[in-house]
Design an enzyme around this catalytic site. Sequence first.
Site, PDB file in Angstrom:
ATOM      1  N   ARG A   1      13.433 -25.440  71.216  1.00 35.19           N
ATOM      2  CA  ARG A   1      13.104 -24.135  70.642  1.00 35.19           C
ATOM      3  C   ARG A   1      12.981 -24.201  69.128  1.00 35.19           C
ATOM      4  O   ARG A   1      12.254 -23.404  68.522  1.00 35.19           O
ATOM      5  CB  ARG A   1      14.172 -23.097  71.024  1.00 35.19           C
ATOM      6  CG  ARG A   1      14.282 -22.856  72.522  1.00 35.19           C
ATOM      7  CD  ARG A   1      15.366 -21.836  72.821  1.00 35.19           C
ATOM      8  NE  ARG A   1      15.730 -21.836  74.231  1.00 35.19           N
ATOM      9  CZ  ARG A   1      16.480 -20.911  74.808  1.00 35.19           C
ATOM     10  NH1 ARG A   1      16.947 -19.916  74.097  1.00 35.19           N
ATOM     11  NH2 ARG A   1      16.780 -20.998  76.093  1.00 35.19           N
TER      12      ARG A   1
ATOM     13  N   GLU B   1       6.323 -17.250  78.536  1.00 32.04           N
ATOM     14  CA  GLU B   1       6.993 -16.100  77.930  1.00 32.04           C
ATOM     15  C   GLU B   1       6.988 -16.192  76.405  1.00 32.04           C
ATOM     16  O   GLU B   1       6.950 -17.276  75.839  1.00 32.04           O
ATOM     17  CB  GLU B   1       8.441 -16.036  78.423  1.00 32.04           C
ATOM     18  CG  GLU B   1       9.190 -14.793  77.978  1.00 32.04           C
ATOM     19  CD  GLU B   1      10.683 -14.905  78.203  1.00 32.04           C
ATOM     20  OE1 GLU B   1      11.309 -13.857  78.426  1.00 32.04           O
ATOM     21  OE2 GLU B   1      11.229 -16.014  78.131  1.00 32.04           O
TER      22      GLU B   1
END
Length: 483
Positions: A100, A171
């Site tokens: 991330r 997403e």
Amino acid sequence: MDIRNKKIAEGEFMALRQEVLNQWPTGKDVDLQEAVDYHKAMPETRKFGKKLLDAKAAGRTLVQPRAGVPVVEEHIKLMQYLEKYGEADLLPSTIDSYTRQNRYEEAEHGIAESIRLGRALMNGFPAVNHGVAKCRQVIESVNLPMQVRHGTPDARLLTEITYAGGFTSYEGGGISYNLPYCKNIPMERTIRDWQYVDRLTGLYEEMGVSINREPYGPLTGTLVPPCISHAAAIIEALLAAEQGVKNITVGYGQCGNLVQDIAAIRTLEELTDEYLQKYGYGDVKVTTVLHQWMGGFPADEAKAFGVIANGSLIAALSKATKVIVKTPHEAVGIPTMEANAEGLRCTKQVVNMLADQSFSDAHLEEEKEIIRQETRCIVDKCFELGNGDIAVGVCRGVEAGVLDVPFAPCRFNRGLMLPCRDNNGAVRILNPGNLPFSKDLKDFHETKIYERALAEKRKASFQMVIDDVYAIGKGRLVGRPRY
């Protein structure tokens, strides 16, 4: 401000794409045409967007977990278990925290140590490090569609790898994966990076492969009024549509009040369609997702199942297209695959029992109209601030506090708006800050909070906000115990 809501030219995109693919060695294995051919050869059962649209047409609510571990073989075992014993309709690959933050070298070390020690030392699946071929191993190990769930401000390489790897849903967005997740990243940068993600999705669409995109609905998950998350979702949908995305799932995090939560899901789809139509994206298909309770969970598993069942009821009665499911281990950490499957089965049972039932309430239409008015105020003001360009407008809107996410860590978020609950547990606004509400809307919130103050025999004040935040951490609705 060098950003605008305009489709990235193909030449510009392809030049930028080479830079992105060179960020980590696995990028060299991405071949766009070969990836498109791979998607086209997939069985229909693995196509996320199609399954969502089929469920919407049938009025069914699909169930989906969060889940991900670092080692490919263990991740496959987890996915197969959730498919077979969890009775999931859709599957995720939740991405680890190193990925991330684009820290691929540390992710590589985490994979090696997880293998060496025989246990997961990372909180998700490092798809970039595993690369295209190993992602396809995961995709081919199950019969259900799979989505990438993460929290990445700059997700461009992750998108390239996972799309080529066969994932059919993705997403996140430039607002929802910045304000709730980051401290120092300007909105302009994440909007630009996510335009890349959406342009890549649009290229796949142009080449005959439809990939579902899903803005992250709950934001901070702490007293987020529906109008705030709705506005963010609608703006991200508009930004995605401009880049060519045709299949979008907008989301909302359960806040705890039955009527408000149902009103929120129903207006979310309606308002997203409204704005897409208004700005020329009428061919975009919209579905919805409810995220079960994002606050504190009881450690007692029986009580935890009560929280899960409550969220399942909201999803079913609101007719959400899918629901993201929690587990009875939320209070203690990353769940076992058995606990994850139990949360899914609990949700599936409730959803199935309520599949043919509808919900109406004397206050439902009032709540829906309030959400409509509030959301339009925010989105329309962002368009005004951007002189008609929503990419410019949302950046200026965040800077001005027109779109203001409560308790966000991002220093570019104004944080002036203060939410708290009313006497029925619905999320209201104690201090609107710079939200562009009409006097009638401000008066509505003031009245609702005054009613609570009278019932609790105290003044409406910041202490209510504090009490309600602490209550969320304890799995309660409002700041005074009611049971």
